[in-house]
Design a protein around this motif. Structure first.
Motif, short mmCIF file in Angstrom:
data_model
loop_
_atom_site.label_atom_id
_atom_site.label_comp_id
_atom_site.label_asym_id
_atom_site.label_seq_id
_atom_site.Cartn_x
_atom_site.Cartn_y
_atom_site.Cartn_z
N THR A 163 -3.04 0.62 -4.02
CA THR A 163 -2.73 -0.79 -3.75
C THR A 163 -2.00 -1.38 -4.95
O THR A 163 -2.49 -1.33 -6.08
CB THR A 163 -4.01 -1.60 -3.49
N ASP A 195 1.42 5.71 -1.15
CA ASP A 195 0.75 6.97 -1.45
C ASP A 195 0.99 7.33 -2.91
O ASP A 195 1.63 6.57 -3.64
CB ASP A 195 1.23 8.07 -0.50
N THR A 243 -3.47 5.00 7.19
CA THR A 243 -4.61 5.66 6.53
C THR A 243 -4.78 7.10 7.03
O THR A 243 -5.18 7.99 6.26
CB THR A 243 -5.90 4.86 6.76
N MET A 287 -4.79 6.12 -1.34
CA MET A 287 -3.95 4.99 -0.95
C MET A 287 -3.98 4.00 -2.12
O MET A 287 -5.02 3.43 -2.47
CB MET A 287 -4.46 4.31 0.32
N LEU A 291 3.72 2.56 2.51
CA LEU A 291 3.00 2.81 3.76
C LEU A 291 2.96 1.55 4.62
O LEU A 291 3.20 1.58 5.81
CB LEU A 291 1.58 3.28 3.46
N VAL A 295 -2.40 9.28 5.06
CA VAL A 295 -2.86 9.54 3.69
C VAL A 295 -3.98 10.59 3.71
O VAL A 295 -4.01 11.51 2.88
CB VAL A 295 -3.36 8.24 3.02
N PHE A 343 0.86 -1.18 0.00
CA PHE A 343 0.00 0.00 0.00
C PHE A 343 0.90 1.23 0.00
O PHE A 343 1.78 1.36 0.86
CB PHE A 343 -0.91 0.00 1.23
#
Length: 761
Positions: free
Chosen positions: A172, A114, A157, A170, A120, A160, A112
Motif C-alpha cells: 500500500t 505488487d 488480491t 500487496m 493493482l 497477488v 495498491f
C-alpha cells in the motif's frame, strides 16, 4: 437655555460609554489574529496537473485543500484562489507549521501494488470517507477501509496470492512516485516510504479491509484523515512562503497594541489641550471610532495583522484631522465676530465637503491596494477602507451631533474660551470692527519661501541618487530590494542571548546556505534577520530550521519568494501606483479643474521620489509593505493638498468677476496657505503621534514600515504647502485666463452683513 438638549447630550454620552464597556470584552474575545500576530504560515502554491491529467477547477482544488486543513484542526483558514493556477493558504495559530505544510501538499493518492511496483488498484475501489481508526487483538493501531468494488478487490488480491510465498505481498502506497519509489529499495530501509506490505494468501471477497504497519495512534489517525480527505489530482509547488513562530507573533501583537494605545491616547490629550471643549468631544468620538472599527472588522470576519493595526492607528490620526478641519473652521467664524451658534453651523457646513474629498481620495488608494494587493498589503488596505468609511460616518456626524446638542442648548453662548479662542483677538461687530487676527501664519510669505523647501527636497534627491550610484558602482544593488521583488529567502533567528552575525554566517555556511546579508536587531541584539539570494527548497529549509533551533533554542521564521512571484509583485506594485494616480487625478479634475489635478499629482510624485531617496540613503528594505506605505502617503498627501485647493478655489471664486493679475494670484495662494497651514501642521502632528509610538514601542517587524510613514507624512505635508499650491500658482500665471466681461453684481453675490440679534443665529 434649552435643558432638553443637555439631557439628550448626557444620555447619548452615557449610552456610548455603556456600549463600549459591555461590547469591548466581546470584541477582544472574538478578534481573529493574523499569522504575524499569533504565529502560523502563509504559502502561495503553484498548481500543475499530474502527468497525463488535465488541470481541474481551482475551486475544487481549494475545497480539497480545505479538507486537508480540517485534519489539522485549524479554525477559519484563509484559502484564496489567485489567477488560473495559484492558491494562497494562510493558517494562523497552527502549532507545527512543517507538519501542516506536509499534510496540505500531500497528494494522498492511495494505490495498491505488487512487489514489482505494478499498479493493482487505486482508491476508487474504496468507499469515500469510509476510513476509520481501529486496533487489532494486540491493541496495535490500524486503519479500517470499506470496500466499494468488492469484485475488483477480489481479483487483485487473488492475483497477488498466486505470486507464491515471499512474493505474495500487496504493498500500500501513499503518493507513489514512479521516478524514485520502488518496493525493492524501500523494503531495505529502516523507515520505508510505503504504508504497509501485507501478505495475501487468497483472494479477499470482503466489504472491509485493514491497513496495519506498526503505527502510533497519531500516525494511524493522520493516515485515516488523509484517505478520507480524498486525493489531490494535482502537484502543488511552493512559490512563496512565510512562517512565523507563535512566540514571535504574540510578542509583536502585545508590543504593537501597547504602542497603538499610547499613540491614540496622545492624540486625545493633544486635542483636549489645544481645542478645549471641542477637543473633549473629539476624544470621545475617537474612542467611539476605535470601538466601531474593531466591531465592524470583527463582524465582517476580518483578520487583524501588524500592518492592519498600523492602518487603524494611522486612521485615528486621519480621523482627528477631520475634527481639526471642522474646529478650525469654527474658530475662523469666532475670530470673524460670529456668535458661537453661527460659527458652529458655518464651520461644520464648510468643512464637510473638504473632509469628504480628502477621505475619498484616501479611499481610492485603499481600494486599489485591496483589489491588486495580496497578503499583509490586502489586510492593510481592508483596515484603511473601514477606517475611511468610519471617519465619514462617525467622526463627522457623531462629533457634530454631540457639539450641536451643546451649542443649541445655549450653554456655550459667549463662552469663547471653551473653544480655545482668546476674546482679545475677536472683533466687536457692534462697533463695526472687522476681523484682525488670522493666526500665526498671517504674514508668512509661503510663495516666496517655497524655494527653501524645494532646495531641501532637491538635496535629498541628489544625495539619494548619489547613494544609489555609489552602491551600484560597488557591485551592490542601487536600492535594497527585498525578497518580495528579487526573490530569495529571509530567515529570522531569535535567541535568549546576543547573536553574533559572523558566527551565524559561519553556522549557515556549514549548513550549505550562502548569506547575502545579516541584520542584528531587537532588544539586546537577540534577533537576527538573514537574507539569502536563492529561494531555498522546502526540504532543505526544514533541515536548516531544525539545526538553528538546536543551536538557539527557539523556532525559526522563514519567508521564501520564487523569481516568478517576485516579477509578479514588481508588476503589481507598478500597476497599483499608476492606477492610484489616475484615479486621484480623475477625481480632482472632476471636483476642481485640470490644473489642480496636475499640481496634486506632481506633489505626489515628489513624495514618492523623496521616500525612494530615503530608502537609498538609509538602505531600507524595499518590499510590498513599502508599496502600501507609498499608497497611503499618496492618499494622505493629496488629502492635505485638497484642503489647500479648497481654500484657493474659494478665493478664486471671490474674484471671479475680474481678471486676476499675477500679484493677485500670489495673494490668493498665500491667503489660502496662511489659513490652512495651522490645520496642516496639526493634522500631520496628530497623525505622526501614533506612528512615532509604533516606531519606538511597536514590533521590530514594522519598524521600516513606520519609519517610511513618518518620512512620508513630513514631506507629504510639506509638498501640499510648498509644491502643489506653488505649481498651481505657476500654471495660472503662465496659462492665459479667459477674459471675463464685467457683470453687475447680483444681490446674492453680496456678502451678508452680520447684525447681532437679527441675522446672527
Amino acid at each position: 437655555m434649552k435643558k432638553s438638549r443637555l439631557v439628550v447630550f448626557g444620555i447619548s454620552i452615557v449610552t456610548v460609554v455603556v456600549m463600549m464597556i459591555f461590547g469591548s470584552p466581546w470584541i477582544a474575545k472574538n478578534m481573529r489574529l493574523g499569522l504575524d500576530l499569533q504565529g502560523g504560515f502563509e504559502i502561495l502554491y503553484k498548481i500543475t496537473p499530474l502527468e497525463g491529467k488535465t488541470l481541474p477547477d481551482m475551486t475544487a482544488v481549494a475545497e480539497s485543500i480545505n479538507k486537508r486543513i480540517d485534519v489539522l484542526g485549524v479554525n477559519e483558514p484563509e484559502i484564496t484562489v489567485e489567477g488560473d493556477d495559484q492558491i494562497r493558504v494562510q493558517l494562523a495559530g497552527v502549532k507545527d507549521a512543517d507538519e501542516a505544510r506536509r499534510i496540505i501538499s500531500t497528494t494522498a493518492n492511495l494505490t495498491f501494488r505488487d512487489i514489482n511496483d505494478n499498479l493493482l488498484m487505486d482508491a476508487s475501489v474504496l468507499e469515500e470517507g469510509g476510513a476509520t481508526l481501529g486496533t487489532d487483538e494486540y491493541g496495535r493501531y490500524l486503519v479500517n477501509l470499506k470496500v466499494k468494488d468488492t469484485e475488483k478487490f477480489y481479483e487483485a488480491t487473488k492475483k497477488v496470492a498466486a505470486m507464491g510465498t515471499g512474493s505474495n505481498l500487496m504493498v500500500t502506497w501513499l503518493d507513489f512516485d514512479e521516478t524514485k519509489d520502488s518496493y525493492a529499495a524501500e523494503s531495505k530501509t529502516e523507515k520505508p516510504n510505503y504504508v504497509s506490505a501485507a501478505t495475501v494468501k487468497e483472494g479477499l471477497n470482503s466489504n472491509t479491509v485493514q491497513i496495519s504497519g506498526n503505527f502510533t495512534k497519531e500516525e494511524a489517525t493522520e493516515l485515516k484523515d488523509l484517505i478520507n480527505s480524498g486525493s489531490l489530482p494535482v502537484k502543488m509547488s511552493e512559490e512563496y512562503t512565510n512562517a512565523v513562530t507563535a512566540d514571535y507573533g504574540m510578542n509583536a501583537f502585545e508590543s504593537t497594541m501597547m504602542a497603538g494605545a499610547v499613540g491614540v491616547i496622545a492624540i486625545m490629550l493633544f486635542m483636549i489641550l489645544y481645542y478645549q471643549l471641542p477637543g473633549i468631544i473629539s476624544a470621545i468620538t475617537i474612542a467611539v471610532y476605535v470601538f466601531v472599527v474593531f466591531l465592524i472588522y470583527n463582524l465582517m470576519g476580518g483578520v487583524f495583522t501588524l500592518s492592519g493595526i498600523a492602518a487603524l492607528v494611522l486612521g485615528v490620526g486621519m480621523a482627528a484631522d477631520s475634527n481639526i478641519l471642522t474646529f478650525e473652521r469654527i474658530r475662523d467664524g469666532l475670530y470673524s465676530g460670529r456668535s458661537v451658534k453661527t460659527a458652529f453651523y458655518e464651520g461644520t457646513s464648510k468643512s464637510f465637503i473638504t473632509i469628504f474629498d480628502a477621505q475619498f481620495t484616501t479611499f481610492i488608494s485603499a481600494l486599489i491596494l485591496y483589489l491588486l494587493g495580496t497578503g499583509s498589503v490586502k489586510g492593510f488596505a481592508t483596515m484603511l477602507i473601514v477606517s475611511t468609511i468610519s471617519t465619514l460616518l462617525l467622526i463627522v456626524f457623531v462629533a457634530k451631533f454631540f457639539l450641536k446638542m451643546l451649542v443649541d442648548s445655549g450653554c456655550l453662548d459667549g463662552k469663547l474660551k471653551l473653544f480655545g479662542v482668546k476674546e482679545t483677538r475677536v472683533p466687536d461687530v457692534n462697533k463695526g470692527e472687522e476681523r484682525f487676527y488670522y493666526g500665526k501664519f498671517a504674514k508668512f510669505d509661503f510663495v516666496g519661501k517655497a524655494r527653501y523647501f524645494i532646495t531641501v527636497t532637491i538635496s535629498v534627491l541628489v544625495i539619494g541618487i548619489g547613494f544609489m550610484a555609489f552602491n551600484g558602482f560597488n557591485g551592490n544593488e542601487a536600492l535594497n530590494l527585498g525578497i518580495d521583488f528579487t526573490s530569495g529567502t529571509k530567515i529570522t533567528v531569535v535567541s535568549d542571548d546576543a547573536i553574533n552575525a559572523s558566527t551565524l554566517k559561519d553556522q549557515l555556511k556549514d549548513l550549505g546556505i550562502n548569506t547575502k546579508s545579516i541584520k542584528i536587531n531587537g532588544k539586546g541584539d537577540t534577533t537576527a534577520t538573514v537574507f539569502v539570494k536563492e529561494a531555498i527548497e522546502t526540504e532543505k529549509m526544514d533541515s536548516v530550521k531544525a539545526s538553528l533551533k538546536d543551536i538557539y533554542h527557539h523556532d525559526v521564521n522563514d519567508n521564501t519568494v520564487t523569481p516568478i512571484i517576485g516579477r509578479q509583485l514588481v508588476k503589481n506594485a507598478f500597476l497599483i501606483s499608476i492606477l492610484a494616480w489616475i484615479g486621484i487625478m480623475i477625481y480632482i479634475s472632476f471636483r476642481f479643474k485640470w490644473d489642480y489635478a496636475i499640481s496634486g499629482i506632481v506633489a505626489l510624485i515628489h513624495d514618492l521620489l523623496v521616500m525612494i531617496a530615503f530608502c537609498a540613503i538609509l538602505r531600507l528594505e524595499m518590499n510590498t509593505e513599502i508599496i502600501a506605505v507609498l499608497l497611503t502617503i499618496i492618499g494622505y498627501s493629496i488629502n492635505n493638498s485638497i484642503v489647500v485647493f479648497d481654500r484657493i478655489r474659494d478665493n478664486v471664486k471671490a474674484n471671479k468677476h475680474e481678471v486676476i493679475t499675477k500679484e493677485r494670484y500670489k495673494e490668493i495662494v498665500n491667503d489660502a496657505l496662511q489659513k490652512t497651514a495651522t490645520r496642516s501642521i496639526l493634522s500631520t502632528l496628530t497623525t505622526m503621534m501614533p506612528v512615532i509610538t509604533l516606531l519606538l514601542m511597536g514590533s521590530n517587524a514594522i519598524n521600516t514600515f513606520c519609519l517610511m510613514l513618518f518620512i512620508g507624512l513630513f514631506f507629504g505635508a510639506g509638498s501640499s504647502l510648498f509644491i502643489a499650491a506653488q505649481l498651481w500658482y505657476q500654471i495660472r500665471i503662465h496659462h492665459k485666463p479667459k477674459k471675463h466681461t464685467k457683470k453687475k453684481r447680483k444681490k446674492e453675490d453680496i456678502e451678508e452683513m452680520i447684525i447681532p440679534g437679527m441675522n446672527d443665529y
